[in-house]
Design a protein around this motif. Structure first.
Motif, PDB file in Angstrom:
ATOM      1  N   UNK A  79       0.825  -1.205   0.000  1.00  0.00           N
ATOM      2  CA  UNK A  79       0.000   0.000   0.000  1.00  0.00           C
ATOM      3  C   UNK A  79       0.866   1.265   0.000  1.00  0.00           C
ATOM      4  N   UNK A  80       1.957   1.202   0.789  1.00  0.00           N
ATOM      5  CA  UNK A  80       2.763   2.403   0.965  1.00  0.00           C
ATOM      6  C   UNK A  80       3.765   2.615  -0.165  1.00  0.00           C
ATOM      7  N   UNK A  81       4.344   1.537  -0.660  1.00  0.00           N
ATOM      8  CA  UNK A  81       5.440   1.668  -1.608  1.00  0.00           C
ATOM      9  C   UNK A  81       5.030   1.248  -3.016  1.00  0.00           C
ATOM     10  N   UNK A  82       3.973   0.443  -3.099  1.00  0.00           N
ATOM     11  CA  UNK A  82       3.544  -0.026  -4.407  1.00  0.00           C
ATOM     12  C   UNK A  82       4.405  -1.145  -4.941  1.00  0.00           C
ATOM     13  N   UNK A  83       5.134  -1.767  -4.062  1.00  0.00           N
ATOM     14  CA  UNK A  83       5.994  -2.874  -4.479  1.00  0.00           C
ATOM     15  C   UNK A  83       6.254  -3.731  -3.256  1.00  0.00           C
ATOM     16  N   UNK A  84       6.639  -4.964  -3.515  1.00  0.00           N
ATOM     17  CA  UNK A  84       6.948  -5.827  -2.382  1.00  0.00           C
ATOM     18  C   UNK A  84       8.447  -6.106  -2.306  1.00  0.00           C
ATOM     19  N   UNK A  85       9.212  -5.517  -3.216  1.00  0.00           N
ATOM     20  CA  UNK A  85      10.658  -5.748  -3.190  1.00  0.00           C
ATOM     21  C   UNK A  85      11.285  -4.995  -2.027  1.00  0.00           C
ATOM     22  N   UNK A  86      12.398  -5.530  -1.550  1.00  0.00           N
ATOM     23  CA  UNK A  86      13.041  -4.898  -0.405  1.00  0.00           C
ATOM     24  C   UNK A  86      13.679  -3.567  -0.789  1.00  0.00           C
ATOM     25  N   UNK A  87      14.269  -3.532  -1.992  1.00  0.00           N
ATOM     26  CA  UNK A  87      15.022  -2.341  -2.365  1.00  0.00           C
ATOM     27  C   UNK A  87      14.170  -1.073  -2.323  1.00  0.00           C
ATOM     28  N   UNK A  88      12.996  -1.041  -2.987  1.00  0.00           N
ATOM     29  CA  UNK A  88      12.194   0.188  -2.915  1.00  0.00           C
ATOM     30  C   UNK A  88      11.706   0.504  -1.499  1.00  0.00           C
ATOM     31  N   UNK A  89      11.397  -0.549  -0.744  1.00  0.00           N
ATOM     32  CA  UNK A  89      10.936  -0.308   0.625  1.00  0.00           C
ATOM     33  C   UNK A  89      12.032   0.377   1.433  1.00  0.00           C
ATOM     34  N   UNK A  90      13.230  -0.187   1.360  1.00  0.00           N
ATOM     35  CA  UNK A  90      14.326   0.386   2.122  1.00  0.00           C
ATOM     36  C   UNK A  90      14.684   1.781   1.620  1.00  0.00           C
ATOM     37  N   UNK A  91      14.583   1.937   0.297  1.00  0.00           N
ATOM     38  CA  UNK A  91      14.894   3.237  -0.278  1.00  0.00           C
ATOM     39  C   UNK A  91      13.897   4.290   0.218  1.00  0.00           C
ATOM     40  N   UNK A  92      12.616   3.899   0.216  1.00  0.00           N
ATOM     41  CA  UNK A  92      11.583   4.820   0.685  1.00  0.00           C
ATOM     42  C   UNK A  92      11.802   5.161   2.152  1.00  0.00           C
ATOM     43  N   UNK A  93      12.231   4.172   2.930  1.00  0.00           N
ATOM     44  CA  UNK A  93      12.460   4.409   4.350  1.00  0.00           C
ATOM     45  C   UNK A  93      13.635   5.368   4.532  1.00  0.00           C
TER      46      UNK A  93
END
Lengths: 509, 637
Positions: free
Chosen positions: B193-207
């Motif tokens: 919902x927050x990142x639009x992806x389930x990959x770790x890289x975009x999640x960590x990047x967004x964080x």
């Protein structure tokens, strides 16, 4: 509105557009009539004929799917029937269910000594009813389909005359089904009273006409009654009470048919009525669907935990699956038919679940052995040692029902939960995940019996398990579909995304 | 070589499939060797990938190998892809390395078991799932492995299912793990919902970039932590791990000490920016607090256990608590470091205990052992090395990793440090107690045999080579394992520079004050360890002081009992209440069916008397409620 008989003009009918329906209807009648005038047909022939009819209808539906992609959807038979992707998707699901069930039924009937054309005739008629429901664009037409389907199912449930449980299931289903049909019919009457029509287009547009208020109690009570009637058919709590008894008592392949074709048709009708015809009242019915979905999820998954009979467990699991599909309806209730995910994810769920449930019940039918009685959990103990491949297939089905990734069941559950999250129904999504978590216990319990436990004492005295060819083929097809969709779901997701283009908005009121 | 990363999980999968099809034909011991070979080859491939990664610059050390696109819907795209980066390869190295050793050990340990090949079937499936977990490029692939290891753990705990306790333990493991799985699922959907992806890289990047709302990040981090708590047996969900000791000992060593239980720690490190940077600042406190509490709590219980494996089980829970203390304190390198050293010495201790149990013909009660050092020299010697490592004696591996965690804990708060220190004291104490009870003192097995008569002659003996070899290798690693991260200078911190691309931004820098006194802290830790050892020596060897083993500790603070009493009593009642209608109906239908065989007339009568009426009444009630709602909506206008 009453038309004098003399001035009645029959609506024009586009026969090709109705072809899937006609194939099954005519085929079913021919099958029954011919069979009653000819002696016992050779082995397998009734079933093969049914499968052939089912496949033929499915092929036609595929052709029409492409025709609709090219020419767009339309309404038929005086706007009473809709010819769109939603219909075709539903028809294909029903035909898949019909063909696979017939394959499983064939050997089952021979084993139980009940061979004959009647069951297949009833299957075909039930499928016709289901297709009418899926295609309906009018409450009366929908009701006709519903009754055609239901009456066939009542008889099918009671079709094993030698087993009292089967008779009991038939009677229970009949009495309660009649009760719920009454609700449904009364709901139609009230809607007609409130909006002046039973046609979906008119109901939709009646909302804008001046005299009708949204808060017209007549219509609102009608909506409530329609929800009760259809809620019963899809076995949503608290209208689910019949399902465990009927699923357990009916002959196993019939249970499979009920859970696939019956459920798919009823849910498709639910979507037609609520998302297509009644979107203007969505703020009224959505909270109710929300509550029903939660109740259904929890009742299904929690009650399943304490059962000891596998057919009964699967009945509760089927209730819990209904809860998941209701989540899709709730999501569609936020933005109507235009939402990308609510309706498509539910329709996809139905197709995936139909295949899964038939596969599962096919295994149960084999393990049940003559008399269809060995369906308690104990009978599944040590299955992996006697029939390792059967055990593997069952494992695939149960894991898929539990929603394990790389199986079709995961894609299905993921779809509806994603739809809920998209519409910010976080509470619903969270409860769905909780119930998936509880529900997994049930499937694993069966798997433990299958893989880890030793066979029951005295099991060796029972007749050996026998996997007949056509049942085996059906199981194989189901496993193939489950894994293929699990690994490569793209085509199915894209196809199901098209179902939102229903015919109604095209033709004005 | 990097592109071959898919081979790492594929090899154990192949082993699984071959044994699935040919298991019975292969039989013992060939299926065991096949399984070992597959895991061993996977280890070799991992080493190849590792060397390949080493040759790259720091920025290039992340390679994604996509097998195929799995879910390409709208804005969501999920690949079945593997990620080879320093963190995942580190994990894969010790999963396959220790995994191979334990496979080899199992060939000896499971000798003569009627389900020999099935054991290796599950074991290979486990290694495959674990590798999917650590190599997954996105949360969904990890989740697939996550579910897989859970299922395998469940199957292997109940492997000797004829024991009632084993079946119950399996069930408990399953139920508590599901709570964790739920947390993981919720985290996954919030991430999407927050990142639009389930990959770790975009999640960590967004964080890292702060493009994710603080509240959302907190929810994701804490839900992942719920998942980790379930999988890594932290308070309050640790219950299943001590019970999991019902499984065969190699399983305890592989799954319940070295690999699976560390999956939670891995997950927290993998998504470290979410917790460390994006979430509210109190979120790491929760992680550190639960970790410290678990570490201390489990250590107190271990003090009073008499089952050789139960001591190690509680010790594992306690050490996992240490790792979460590290994660909460922002010491991600230390968490991984301790995970690795712990994998070495705890696997060693478990396998050693298995060797003892094997030699003692299945006896697990330490009160019936003693003086085994002379009869089982290699097992005894290696076990002692494991003991020194876990007790924190320099220069063994455990000292270095524990020391680093304590340093960061001190930096975060002296209270956390204090709790860690007391835990270290208790750890040294109970491990010394165990070593004395098992390997020193007087041989007590004969007394008991004489007392009961049932055991007959017990002749403890050394185990076969397949079991002893892994012990020796792991003992070696327990001695030198600390060398991968020595606190002397930046160049000796090899693990830190290796993991830098993964954790650089989330690792909390130490305050200068803490850096200065780190040798003082290390000295205190050593003294504490020695004090624990001395204490246990006085109590159990010299017997100068009476042992303090209160029942409340032996029974694990009665927490387990309270939970099972609740689940057996009110909890179960509430389940049954929900199923109440259906319960009644089962009885009705079953009894009714019996009677109905008499005739169809009975069916009709039965069908119309009571039950159907009940259903109809309930449906009617539901309908009334629905109508009431809609009418209310109409009136409320």
């Amino acid at each position: 509105m009453i038309v004098a008989a003399g001035t009645f003009t029959a609506p024009s009918i586009d026969w090709f557009a109705l072809a899937p329906l006609l194939v099954l209807l005519v085929g079913g009648l021919v099958l029954l009539v011919t069979a009653s005038f000819t002696p016992q047909w050779p082995k397998h022939l009734y079933a093969y004929a049914t499968v052939a009819l089912g496949l033929a209808a499915m092929v036609v539906a595929f052709v029409q799917w492409h025709a609709i992609t090219r020419d767009g959807p339309k309404l038929l038979v005086g706007n009473a029937v809709s010819y769109d992707h939603f219909s075709m998707f539903g028809i294909i699901t029903i035909c898949i269910g019909l063909s696979l069930s017939a394959m499983v039924t064939d050997d089952f009937l021979r084993r139980e000594g009940m061979e004959g054309p009647e069951i297949y005739g009833l299957y075909l008629m039930a499928a016709v009813g289901g297709i009418v429901m899926v295609m309906s664009n009018d409450l009366i037409v929908l009701f006709l389909g519903l009754e055609t389907l239901s009456i066939s199912l009542y008889v099918l449930a009671a079709s094993n005359r030698r087993r009292a449980e089967s008779q009991e299931a038939g009677i229970k289903y009949f009495v309660l089904g009649g009760f719920s049909s009454a609700f449904f019919l009364y709901g139609i009457a009230l809607i007609y009273g409130g909006t002046g029509s039973t046609n979906f287009n008119r109901i939709l547009t009646a909302f804008d006409s001046v005299p009708l208020q949204r808060k017209d109690s007549l219509v609102l009570v009608g909506v409530a009654l329609l929800l009760v009637g259809l809620g019963f058919k899809v076995s949503a709590a608290p209208f689910h009470f019949w399902a465990p008894d009927v699923y357990q008592g009916s002959p196993t392949p019939v249970t499979a048919f009920m859970a696939s074709v019956g459920k798919a048709a009823a849910f498709a009708a639910l979507f037609r009525v609520f998302v297509v015809a009644l979107p203007n009242w969505k703020d009224d019915w959505r909270p109710v669907v929300w509550v029903l979905a939660i109740l259904t999820l929890l009742v299904g998954s929690i009650s399943a935990v304490v059962q000891t009979n596998v057919k009964r467990m699967l009945a509760y699991s089927s209730i819990s699956h209904a809860g998941f599909i209701l989540i899709g309806l709730e999501a569609a209730g936020h933005s109507g038919a235009s939402t990308r995910s609510g309706m498509p994810s539910s329709m996809m769920y139905l197709m995936i679940y139909s295949v899964l449930v038939i596969g599962t019940f096919a295994v149960v039918a084999v393990v049940g052995r003559t008399g269809d009685g060995a369906t308690d959990l104990g009978s599944f103990r040590g299955l992996s040692r006697q029939k390792p491949w059967l055990a593997t297939a069952l494992t695939v089905f149960l894991l898929a029902q539990a929603g394990v990734p790389l199986t079709s069941g995961f894609i299905a559950k993921f779809g509806v939960i994603e739809a809920a999250v998209d519409e910010h129904s976080y509470a619903l999504a969270t409860i769905a995940m909780v119930s998936a978590v509880i529900g997994a216990f049930l499937y694993l319990r069966i798997l433990i019996s299958v893989w880890l436990a030793d066979a029951e004492v005295g099991d060796e005295k029972r007749e050996a398990m026998h996997i007949p060819i056509s049942t085996g083929a059906a199981i194989l097809l189901c496993v193939g579909f489950t894994i293929y969709v699990g690994v490569n779901p793209e085509w199915l997701i894209q196809a199901s995304d098209r179902v939102v283009l229903v015919a109604v908005p095209v033709v004005g009121g | 070589m990097l592109d071959l990363v898919w081979l790492i999980p594929a090899l154990p999968l192949a082993g699984f499939l071959i044994i699935l099809v040919l298991g019975r034909r292969l039989g013992e011991p060939r299926s065991g060797y096949l399984a070992t070979l597959m895991t061993g080859t996977a280890f070799v491939v991992t080493v190849g990938v590792f060397i390949d990664l080493l040759s790259k610059t720091t920025e290039e050390r992340a390679h994604i190998k996509t097998i195929f696109t799995w879910l390409p819907v709208g804005n969501l795209k999920v690949d079945l892809a593997f990620l080879a980066d320093p963190l995942s390869i580190t994990m894969a190295l010790f999963v396959t390395g220790i995994g191979s050793l334990i496979h080899l050990y199992s060939i000896g340990y499971m000798h003569g078991d009627p389900k020999f090949s099935k054991f290796f079937l599950y074991l290979n499936l486990f290694v495959f799932s674990m590798l999917m977990l650590v190599l997954g490029e996105n949360m969904l692939v990890t989740f697939l492995g996550w579910e897989g290891v859970g299922t395998c753990s469940y199957l292997l705990i109940s492997f000797w299912h004829t024991r009632e306790s084993a079946a119950t333990a399996g069930k408990k493991a399953f139920v508590t793990n599901r709570v964790g799985d739920w947390g993981f699922m919720v985290a996954m959907f919030f991430t999407f919902q927050a990142v639009g992806s389930l990959s770790y890289a975009p999640l960590n990047e967004a964080a890292r970039s702060g493009s994710i709302a603080q509240s959302t990040a907190t929810v994701i981090a804490l839900m992942l932590f719920v998942g980790a708590v379930g999988k890594s047996a932290q308070l309050p969900l640790y219950l299943w791990l001590p019970d999991a000791m019902e499984g065969p000992t190699p399983v305890s060593a592989l799954i319940h000490a070295a690999t699976m239980v560390t999956a939670g720690v891995y997950l927290m490190v993998r998504t470290s920016p979410v917790l460390a940077i994006a979430a509210w600042h109190w979120a790491p406190w929760i992680v550190a607090g639960i970790g410290a509490a678990t570490a201390l709590y489990a250590a107190t219980i271990a003090v009073a256990q008499n089952d050789i494996k139960k001591v190690l089980a509680y010790s594992t829970v306690s050490q996992l608590g240490y790792m979460f203390l590290a994660v909460g304190s922002g010491a991600y390198v230390a968490a991984i470091f301790h995970m690795i050293t712990h994998a070495f010495f705890k696997a060693l201790l478990f396998l050693g205990s298995g060797s003892v149990i094997h030699g003692m013909n299945g006896e697990q009660d330490m009160r019936k052992m003693g003086a085994l050092r002379k009869l089982m020299p290699i097992t005894g010697f290696t076990f002692i090395i494991g003991w020194l490592a876990i007790a924190g004696v320099p220069p063994f591996a455990g000292f270095w990793s524990k020391d680093e965690i304590l340093l960061f804990a001190w930096d975060k708060s002296p209270i956390l440090w204090g709790v860690g220190l007391v835990t270290a004291l208790l750890t040294a104490y109970y491990m010394t107690r165990q070593v004395i009870m098992v390997f020193y003192g007087k041989a007590r097995w004969d007394d008991h045999a004489a007392e009961h008569g049932a055991h007959g002659d017990t002749h403890p003996h050394e185990s076969p080579w397949t079991m002893v070899t892994p012990l020796v290798v792991l003992a070696g690693l327990s001695v030198v394992g600390g060398a991968i991260q020595l606190p002397f200078s930046a160049t000796t911190k090899r693990l830190e520079s290796w993991l830098e691309p993964v954790i650089a931004t989330s690792e909390r820098p130490l305050k200068s004050g803490s850096e200065d006194i780190k040798w003082v802290l290390a000295g205190i830790a050593v003294l504490i360890g020695v004090a624990g050892i001395a204490g246990a020596y006085v109590v159990y060897s010299k017997k100068k002081v009476k042992a303090i083993e209160p029942a409340v500790l032996a029974n694990a603070w009665y927490y387990d009992k309270t939970v099972s009493d609740f689940m057996g009593g009110p909890g179960r009642k509430s389940f049954e209440f929900i199923a109440w209608f259906d319960q009644r109906i089962i009885d009705g239908a079953v009894n009714g069916a019996g009677r109905m065989v008499q005739g169809a007339a009975g069916v009709v009568r039965k069908g119309q008397s009571g039950l159907v009426r009940t259903y109809a009444a309930l449906i009617g009630l539901g309908a009334v409620l629905l109508i009431a709602w809609f009418v209310f909506r109409g009136v409320a206008q």
